[in-house]
Motif scaffolding. Structure first.
Motif, PDB file in Angstrom:
ATOM      1  N   TYR A  88     -12.780 -37.270 -46.789  1.00 17.31           N
ATOM      2  CA  TYR A  88     -13.722 -38.386 -46.682  1.00 17.31           C
ATOM      3  C   TYR A  88     -14.740 -38.151 -45.557  1.00 17.31           C
ATOM      4  CZ  TYR A  88     -15.246 -43.299 -46.439  1.00 17.31           C
ATOM      5  OH  TYR A  88     -15.981 -44.460 -46.448  1.00 17.31           O
ATOM      6  N   ALA A  89     -14.266 -37.647 -44.433  1.00 18.89           N
ATOM      7  CA  ALA A  89     -15.140 -37.464 -43.269  1.00 18.89           C
ATOM      8  C   ALA A  89     -16.285 -36.495 -43.541  1.00 18.89           C
ATOM      9  CB  ALA A  89     -14.313 -36.967 -42.079  1.00 18.89           C
ATOM     10  N   ILE A  90     -16.052 -35.511 -44.414  1.00 20.91           N
ATOM     11  CA  ILE A  90     -17.087 -34.520 -44.730  1.00 20.91           C
ATOM     12  C   ILE A  90     -18.294 -35.181 -45.383  1.00 20.91           C
ATOM     13  CG2 ILE A  90     -17.622 -32.556 -46.250  1.00 20.91           C
ATOM     14  CD1 ILE A  90     -14.851 -31.483 -45.749  1.00 20.91           C
ATOM     15  N   PHE A  91     -18.031 -36.247 -46.173  1.00 27.83           N
ATOM     16  CA  PHE A  91     -19.097 -36.849 -46.984  1.00 27.83           C
ATOM     17  C   PHE A  91     -19.718 -38.093 -46.353  1.00 27.83           C
ATOM     18  CE2 PHE A  91     -16.381 -34.448 -49.867  1.00 27.83           C
ATOM     19  CZ  PHE A  91     -17.327 -33.631 -50.473  1.00 27.83           C
ATOM     20  N   LEU A  92     -19.280 -38.464 -45.142  1.00 30.99           N
ATOM     21  CA  LEU A  92     -19.916 -39.598 -44.458  1.00 30.99           C
ATOM     22  C   LEU A  92     -21.403 -39.346 -44.157  1.00 30.99           C
ATOM     23  CD1 LEU A  92     -17.134 -40.921 -42.053  1.00 30.99           C
ATOM     24  CD2 LEU A  92     -18.216 -42.162 -43.933  1.00 30.99           C
ATOM     25  N   PRO A  93     -21.809 -38.137 -43.734  1.00 29.56           N
ATOM     26  CA  PRO A  93     -23.256 -37.891 -43.561  1.00 29.56           C
ATOM     27  C   PRO A  93     -24.039 -38.067 -44.861  1.00 29.56           C
ATOM     28  CG  PRO A  93     -21.971 -36.180 -42.465  1.00 29.56           C
ATOM     29  CD  PRO A  93     -21.002 -36.998 -43.261  1.00 29.56           C
ATOM     30  N   LEU A  94     -23.415 -37.720 -46.004  1.00 31.41           N
ATOM     31  CA  LEU A  94     -24.066 -37.924 -47.296  1.00 31.41           C
ATOM     32  C   LEU A  94     -24.310 -39.421 -47.533  1.00 31.41           C
ATOM     33  CD1 LEU A  94     -25.008 -36.866 -50.103  1.00 31.41           C
ATOM     34  CD2 LEU A  94     -22.645 -37.113 -50.864  1.00 31.41           C
ATOM     35  N   HIS A  95     -23.342 -40.249 -47.131  1.00 35.21           N
ATOM     36  CA  HIS A  95     -23.494 -41.695 -47.283  1.00 35.21           C
ATOM     37  C   HIS A  95     -24.632 -42.219 -46.407  1.00 35.21           C
ATOM     38  CE1 HIS A  95     -22.673 -45.909 -47.750  1.00 35.21           C
ATOM     39  NE2 HIS A  95     -22.383 -46.045 -46.470  1.00 35.21           N
ATOM     40  N   GLU A  96     -24.755 -41.683 -45.192  1.00 35.72           N
ATOM     41  CA  GLU A  96     -25.846 -42.108 -44.312  1.00 35.72           C
ATOM     42  C   GLU A  96     -27.201 -41.734 -44.908  1.00 35.72           C
ATOM     43  OE1 GLU A  96     -25.579 -44.018 -41.609  1.00 35.72           O
ATOM     44  OE2 GLU A  96     -23.424 -44.117 -42.083  1.00 35.72           O
ATOM     45  N   LEU A  97     -27.274 -40.543 -45.489  1.00 36.07           N
ATOM     46  CA  LEU A  97     -28.517 -40.119 -46.154  1.00 36.07           C
ATOM     47  C   LEU A  97     -28.829 -41.028 -47.338  1.00 36.07           C
ATOM     48  CD1 LEU A  97     -28.118 -36.231 -46.212  1.00 36.07           C
ATOM     49  CD2 LEU A  97     -29.857 -37.526 -44.982  1.00 36.07           C
ATOM     50  N   TRP A  98     -27.780 -41.418 -48.085  1.00 35.98           N
ATOM     51  CA  TRP A  98     -27.976 -42.294 -49.245  1.00 35.98           C
ATOM     52  C   TRP A  98     -28.511 -43.658 -48.806  1.00 35.98           C
ATOM     53  CZ3 TRP A  98     -25.904 -46.994 -50.809  1.00 35.98           C
ATOM     54  CH2 TRP A  98     -26.227 -47.389 -52.117  1.00 35.98           C
ATOM     55  N   LYS A  99     -27.982 -44.200 -47.715  1.00 35.15           N
ATOM     56  CA  LYS A  99     -28.451 -45.501 -47.223  1.00 35.15           C
ATOM     57  C   LYS A  99     -29.933 -45.439 -46.850  1.00 35.15           C
ATOM     58  CE  LYS A  99     -25.294 -46.481 -44.037  1.00 35.15           C
ATOM     59  NZ  LYS A  99     -24.539 -47.264 -43.026  1.00 35.15           N
ATOM     60  N   GLN A 100     -30.327 -44.344 -46.189  1.00 33.91           N
ATOM     61  CA  GLN A 100     -31.734 -44.198 -45.820  1.00 33.91           C
ATOM     62  C   GLN A 100     -32.609 -44.060 -47.071  1.00 33.91           C
ATOM     63  OE1 GLN A 100     -32.920 -44.564 -42.650  1.00 33.91           O
ATOM     64  NE2 GLN A 100     -34.835 -44.662 -43.791  1.00 33.91           N
ATOM     65  N   TYR A 101     -32.106 -43.353 -48.073  1.00 32.57           N
ATOM     66  CA  TYR A 101     -32.824 -43.184 -49.348  1.00 32.57           C
ATOM     67  C   TYR A 101     -33.051 -44.537 -50.028  1.00 32.57           C
ATOM     68  CZ  TYR A 101     -32.495 -42.602 -54.488  1.00 32.57           C
ATOM     69  OH  TYR A 101     -32.645 -42.717 -55.849  1.00 32.57           O
ATOM     70  N   ILE A 102     -32.018 -45.409 -50.024  1.00 29.51           N
ATOM     71  CA  ILE A 102     -32.142 -46.732 -50.651  1.00 29.51           C
ATOM     72  C   ILE A 102     -33.095 -47.620 -49.849  1.00 29.51           C
ATOM     73  CG2 ILE A 102     -30.897 -48.862 -51.250  1.00 29.51           C
ATOM     74  CD1 ILE A 102     -30.439 -46.549 -53.204  1.00 29.51           C
ATOM     75  N   ARG A 103     -33.035 -47.539 -48.526  1.00 29.95           N
ATOM     76  CA  ARG A 103     -33.961 -48.331 -47.701  1.00 29.95           C
ATOM     77  C   ARG A 103     -35.410 -47.941 -47.983  1.00 29.95           C
ATOM     78  NH1 ARG A 103     -30.095 -47.049 -43.027  1.00 29.95           N
ATOM     79  NH2 ARG A 103     -28.626 -48.801 -43.075  1.00 29.95           N
ATOM     80  N   ASP A 104     -35.650 -46.637 -48.098  1.00 28.86           N
ATOM     81  CA  ASP A 104     -37.009 -46.173 -48.420  1.00 28.86           C
ATOM     82  C   ASP A 104     -37.418 -46.606 -49.821  1.00 28.86           C
ATOM     83  OD1 ASP A 104     -37.031 -44.985 -45.943  1.00 28.86           O
ATOM     84  OD2 ASP A 104     -36.605 -42.960 -46.696  1.00 28.86           O
ATOM     85  N   LEU A 105     -36.468 -46.538 -50.751  1.00 29.80           N
ATOM     86  CA  LEU A 105     -36.750 -46.894 -52.144  1.00 29.80           C
ATOM     87  C   LEU A 105     -37.088 -48.381 -52.278  1.00 29.80           C
ATOM     88  CD1 LEU A 105     -36.611 -45.600 -55.062  1.00 29.80           C
ATOM     89  CD2 LEU A 105     -34.315 -46.548 -55.210  1.00 29.80           C
ATOM     90  N   CYS A 106     -36.401 -49.216 -51.496  1.00 31.36           N
ATOM     91  CA  CYS A 106     -36.587 -50.682 -51.573  1.00 31.36           C
ATOM     92  C   CYS A 106     -37.507 -51.206 -50.474  1.00 31.36           C
ATOM     93  CB  CYS A 106     -35.230 -51.381 -51.515  1.00 31.36           C
ATOM     94  SG  CYS A 106     -34.130 -50.925 -52.858  1.00 31.36           S
ATOM     95  N   HIS A 107     -38.271 -50.309 -49.845  1.00 31.50           N
ATOM     96  CA  HIS A 107     -39.254 -50.691 -48.821  1.00 31.50           C
ATOM     97  C   HIS A 107     -38.622 -51.457 -47.658  1.00 31.50           C
ATOM     98  CE1 HIS A 107     -42.117 -49.368 -51.797  1.00 31.50           C
ATOM     99  NE2 HIS A 107     -41.659 -50.267 -52.649  1.00 31.50           N
ATOM    100  N   GLY A 108     -37.491 -50.970 -47.182  1.00 30.80           N
ATOM    101  CA  GLY A 108     -36.913 -51.500 -45.960  1.00 30.80           C
ATOM    102  C   GLY A 108     -35.776 -52.480 -46.107  1.00 30.80           C
ATOM    103  N   LEU A 109     -35.518 -52.980 -47.324  1.00 23.41           N
ATOM    104  CA  LEU A 109     -34.438 -53.964 -47.562  1.00 23.41           C
ATOM    105  C   LEU A 109     -34.528 -55.126 -46.565  1.00 23.41           C
ATOM    106  CD1 LEU A 109     -31.291 -51.803 -48.405  1.00 23.41           C
ATOM    107  CD2 LEU A 109     -32.394 -53.449 -49.884  1.00 23.41           C
ATOM    108  N   LYS A 110     -35.680 -55.757 -46.514  1.00 23.76           N
ATOM    109  CA  LYS A 110     -35.898 -56.887 -45.607  1.00 23.76           C
ATOM    110  C   LYS A 110     -35.150 -58.123 -46.115  1.00 23.76           C
ATOM    111  CE  LYS A 110     -40.426 -55.050 -44.397  1.00 23.76           C
ATOM    112  NZ  LYS A 110     -41.874 -55.207 -44.537  1.00 23.76           N
ATOM    113  N   PRO A 111     -34.811 -59.068 -45.211  1.00 20.25           N
ATOM    114  CA  PRO A 111     -34.077 -60.271 -45.624  1.00 20.25           C
ATOM    115  C   PRO A 111     -34.786 -61.101 -46.693  1.00 20.25           C
ATOM    116  CG  PRO A 111     -34.056 -60.041 -43.244  1.00 20.25           C
ATOM    117  CD  PRO A 111     -34.994 -59.005 -43.759  1.00 20.25           C
ATOM    118  N   ASP A 112     -36.133 -61.019 -46.723  1.00 21.27           N
ATOM    119  CA  ASP A 112     -36.874 -61.803 -47.719  1.00 21.27           C
ATOM    120  C   ASP A 112     -37.094 -61.036 -49.030  1.00 21.27           C
ATOM    121  OD1 ASP A 112     -38.544 -59.932 -46.610  1.00 21.27           O
ATOM    122  OD2 ASP A 112     -40.300 -61.232 -46.494  1.00 21.27           O
ATOM    123  N   ALA A 113     -36.452 -59.875 -49.171  1.00 25.42           N
ATOM    124  CA  ALA A 113     -36.602 -59.088 -50.405  1.00 25.42           C
ATOM    125  C   ALA A 113     -35.982 -59.831 -51.587  1.00 25.42           C
ATOM    126  CB  ALA A 113     -35.947 -57.720 -50.240  1.00 25.42           C
TER     127      ALA A 113
END
Length: 200
Positions: free
Chosen positions: A76-101
């Motif tokens: 599991y620990a090996i793939f935690l950086p992959l999860h962090e990259l995925w979160k950043q990818y989704i934030r960029d895709l959704c323009h920041g995931l702001k509370p008013d989204a």
């Protein structure tokens, strides 16, 4: 400079060499009209068909074990950086995931997004043993997710008859696996209906 007689002699000699099968009378007839068409046969170039490289068949991929994750890599620990990259990818895709989204906008983006690296939980299932499985998606196929859990166990969870929850920055999205049986590459072009019958 050549005289007119020498020029005639040269042209006659040249035509005889160029058109050996033609008689002298025919050559003189052509010259009388002051138009000479020399026969020329170009060699036809044979086009070589370019062979398109063929990919591996499903059977060959299985035999070569291209998609198998080695046991020593199933941590599991090996793939935690992959999860962090995925979160950043989704934030960029959704323009920041702001509370008013708008939730439906975020849901629409997630349905077409690449899920490799996402942390998902099986919330409902017709098979009780799947409920509660949580982990990072390592591989997504048409009918199954391969998930690595915190206990370093690789689980193969079918999409059919399962509901998955996905949380990022306070947004919780639910994936109905029965309606999600597509490859990641096919999903990006599919139009999902906003309303429809929802079942396991």
């Amino acid at each position: 400079p050549q005289g007119s007689e020498e020029a005639k002699a040269f042209v006659n000699a040249f035509l005889k060499r160029s058109m050996p099968k033609m008689k002298d009378e025919a050559i003189q007839d052509i010259l009388a009209r002051k138009a000479v068409v020399l026969e020329h046969y170009s060699k036809k170039k044979t086009k070589q068909k370019q062979k398109k490289p063929k990919g591996f068949t499903a059977k060959q991929r299985r035999e070569m074990r291209l998609f198998e994750i080695e046991p020593e890599q199933q941590r599991y620990a090996i793939f935690l950086p992959l999860h962090e990259l995925w979160k950043q990818y989704i934030r960029d895709l959704c323009h920041g995931l702001k509370p008013d989204a708008q939730p439906h906008m975020v849901q629409g983006k997630l349905l077409k997004a690449d899920l490799h690296g996402a942390i998902v939980t099986v919330t409902k299932s017709k098979c009780p043993s799947y409920v509660g499985i949580t982990g990072i998606i390592l591989q997504e196929f048409k009918h199954v997710f391969k998930i690595i859990t915190k206990e370093d166990k690789l689980k193969v969870v079918p999409k059919l008859n399962n509901v998955f929850s996905l949380e990022i920055d306070g947004f919780i999205s639910y994936i109905y696996g029965s309606k999600f049986q597509l490859r990641a590459s096919e999903r990006s072009a599919k139009k999902f209906k906003l309303k429809g019958t929802i079942d396991l």
